[in-house]
Design a protein around this motif. Structure first.
Motif, mmCIF file in Angstrom:
data_model
loop_
_atom_site.group_PDB
_atom_site.id
_atom_site.type_symbol
_atom_site.label_atom_id
_atom_site.label_comp_id
_atom_site.label_asym_id
_atom_site.label_seq_id
_atom_site.Cartn_x
_atom_site.Cartn_y
_atom_site.Cartn_z
ATOM 1 N N VAL A 130 10.555 -1.479 -4.940
ATOM 2 C CA VAL A 130 10.997 -0.274 -4.221
ATOM 3 C C VAL A 130 12.425 0.119 -4.553
ATOM 4 O O VAL A 130 12.934 1.111 -4.008
ATOM 5 C CB VAL A 130 10.835 -0.439 -2.687
ATOM 6 N N GLY A 131 13.103 -0.657 -5.429
ATOM 7 C CA GLY A 131 14.403 -0.189 -5.894
ATOM 8 C C GLY A 131 15.576 -1.125 -5.736
ATOM 9 O O GLY A 131 16.695 -0.788 -6.137
ATOM 10 N N CYS A 132 15.365 -2.300 -5.144
ATOM 11 C CA CYS A 132 16.466 -3.259 -5.058
ATOM 12 C C CYS A 132 16.766 -3.817 -6.446
ATOM 13 O O CYS A 132 15.876 -3.898 -7.299
ATOM 14 C CB CYS A 132 16.114 -4.395 -4.090
ATOM 15 N N LEU A 177 0.821 -1.213 0.000
ATOM 16 C CA LEU A 177 0.000 0.000 0.000
ATOM 17 C C LEU A 177 0.854 1.263 0.000
ATOM 18 O O LEU A 177 0.383 2.340 -0.366
ATOM 19 C CB LEU A 177 -0.934 0.010 1.215
ATOM 20 N N PHE A 178 2.127 1.123 0.420
ATOM 21 C CA PHE A 178 3.018 2.282 0.465
ATOM 22 C C PHE A 178 3.717 2.526 -0.870
ATOM 23 O O PHE A 178 4.354 3.566 -1.036
ATOM 24 C CB PHE A 178 4.068 2.091 1.569
ATOM 25 N N VAL A 179 3.608 1.584 -1.796
ATOM 26 C CA VAL A 179 4.295 1.732 -3.082
ATOM 27 C C VAL A 179 3.866 3.003 -3.831
ATOM 28 O O VAL A 179 4.709 3.728 -4.370
ATOM 29 C CB VAL A 179 4.090 0.480 -3.955
ATOM 30 N N VAL A 210 7.857 4.923 2.248
ATOM 31 C CA VAL A 210 8.071 3.495 2.004
ATOM 32 C C VAL A 210 9.283 2.982 2.771
ATOM 33 O O VAL A 210 9.322 1.818 3.196
ATOM 34 C CB VAL A 210 8.205 3.217 0.495
ATOM 35 N N ASP A 211 10.272 3.847 3.009
ATOM 36 C CA ASP A 211 11.445 3.441 3.784
ATOM 37 C C ASP A 211 11.092 3.252 5.252
ATOM 38 O O ASP A 211 11.561 2.316 5.893
ATOM 39 C CB ASP A 211 12.554 4.486 3.632
ATOM 40 N N ILE A 212 10.275 4.149 5.782
ATOM 41 C CA ILE A 212 9.836 4.013 7.175
ATOM 42 C C ILE A 212 9.059 2.720 7.351
ATOM 43 O O ILE A 212 9.301 1.950 8.298
ATOM 44 C CB ILE A 212 8.956 5.221 7.582
ATOM 45 N N MET A 257 5.718 6.348 -3.484
ATOM 46 C CA MET A 257 7.001 6.585 -4.148
ATOM 47 C C MET A 257 6.886 7.644 -5.235
ATOM 48 O O MET A 257 7.890 8.252 -5.616
ATOM 49 C CB MET A 257 7.533 5.278 -4.731
ATOM 50 N N LEU A 258 5.670 7.881 -5.721
ATOM 51 C CA LEU A 258 5.457 8.930 -6.713
ATOM 52 C C LEU A 258 5.812 10.307 -6.149
ATOM 53 O O LEU A 258 6.159 11.228 -6.898
ATOM 54 C CB LEU A 258 3.999 8.926 -7.189
ATOM 55 N N PHE A 259 5.722 10.442 -4.821
ATOM 56 C CA PHE A 259 5.993 11.732 -4.176
ATOM 57 C C PHE A 259 7.451 11.855 -3.726
ATOM 58 O O PHE A 259 7.840 12.906 -3.197
ATOM 59 C CB PHE A 259 5.062 11.916 -2.969
ATOM 60 N N ASN A 260 8.241 10.797 -3.918
ATOM 61 C CA ASN A 260 9.634 10.834 -3.451
ATOM 62 C C ASN A 260 10.441 11.991 -4.036
ATOM 63 O O ASN A 260 11.167 12.674 -3.306
ATOM 64 C CB ASN A 260 10.324 9.505 -3.745
ATOM 65 N N PRO A 261 10.357 12.262 -5.355
ATOM 66 C CA PRO A 261 11.129 13.397 -5.897
ATOM 67 C C PRO A 261 10.768 14.720 -5.234
ATOM 68 O O PRO A 261 11.651 15.541 -4.934
ATOM 69 C CB PRO A 261 10.766 13.397 -7.387
ATOM 70 N N LEU A 262 9.468 14.936 -4.995
ATOM 71 C CA LEU A 262 9.028 16.179 -4.344
ATOM 72 C C LEU A 262 9.535 16.241 -2.911
ATOM 73 O O LEU A 262 10.032 17.287 -2.466
ATOM 74 C CB LEU A 262 7.506 16.266 -4.370
ATOM 75 N N LEU A 263 9.414 15.126 -2.187
ATOM 76 C CA LEU A 263 9.864 15.101 -0.799
ATOM 77 C C LEU A 263 11.358 15.342 -0.699
ATOM 78 O O LEU A 263 11.828 16.040 0.211
ATOM 79 C CB LEU A 263 9.493 13.754 -0.159
#
Length: 268
Positions: free
Chosen positions: A120-122, A23-25, A46-48, A28-34
């Protein structure tokens, strides 16, 4: 009996809660903004969520963690490899947020979990296909450059069956050179004693993650970096007498998983 209870509780938690992590995937769309707003990778949603999941899973298994040292991000962190616990231990207890280079077949062991890891990026790698392996390492280096994301690589390539440090492969060092980031050695002590080869489930106990001083890659060849880092890690392992000191840094956990920790303590 307690071992059976821990085994059932841990696997039940893993196979049910992992679906909630999906549900947290979308966050990740907001990661660049964050990131533009100054939020470090360690505190992205998603990291938390995945870090709390790893912490809770280990607590249910009776594993507590101690961390020492820190790393400057982004970095390629290299670490000794002792047991199947290592990936969860580093993810839960590392002072920086990491992604992994993992072998391609891991996805078949537990598709919901390792499929999520890939999303998530692995990076998955086929160690039998040299060209694909090189391509995978370049993708990892690209992610480091684009998002400042750190990666952890176990340069031995596989778990040590004897607990003794094995020869290093060169992939991690090529990746650090390609991304032009610091190389950070680290050691894990405890997993092999708690979960030696041939046993079904780990014994309860404490595992320590010690992050060592970073190594500059400038003007150093891959072979030089491999030799220097292996020497540093081997020396640190020899020097490390695994004791939990009063000033050790125990990993804090979120109130949301407090009940899981209390349940783990009750089981113990």
């Amino acid at each position: 009996l307690l071992c059976i209870i821990r085994f059932v509780a841990t696997w039940s938690f893993l196979l049910t809660t992992v679906w909630g992590l999906w549900l947290f995937v979308p966050t990740m769309l907001f990661n660049p903004l964050l990131r533009k707003l100054g939020v470090p990778n360690y505190w992205l949603p998603v990291d938390i969520a995945t870090r709390w999941f790893a912490q809770a899973l280990l607590f249910l298994a009776g594993i507590r963690g101690v961390s020492e040292g820190n790393a400057k991000e982004p970095t390629v962190l290299i670490c000794n490899h002792l047991s199947a616990l290592d990936s969860f231990v580093v993810y839960a207890f590392s002072p920086v947020s990491m992604r992994f280079i993992m072998k391609k077949t891991m996805i078949y062991y537990c598709p919901p979990l390792f499929g999520l890891a890939k999303v998530v990026g692995c990076i998955t790698i086929d160690r039998k296909n040299r060209e694909e392996a090189i391509s995978a390492l370049k993708r990892g280096a690209s992610k480091i450059k684009q998002s400042g994301r750190s990666f952890i690589v176990f340069p031995e390539g596989t778990r040590s069956r004897s607990g003794v440090l094995q020869p290093f492969k060169k992939g991690a060092f090529h990746m650090a050179k390609e991304a032009n980031v610091l190389l950070t050695p680290a050691i894990i002590t405890g997993p092999w004693d708690l979960w030696p080869p041939g046993t079904l489930f780990p014994s309860p106990g404490t595992i320590k993650v010690k992050v060592l001083d970073s190594i500059e890659i400038k003007d150093k060849s891959v072979d030089d970096l491999l030799l220097e880092s292996r020497t540093v890690i081997a020396k640190a392992i020899d020097e490390e007498k695994f004791k939990v000191h009063d000033n050790g840094h125990y990993i804090a956990t979120a109130p949301a998983i407090g009940w899981l920790i209390l349940l783990s303590w009750a089981i113990q």
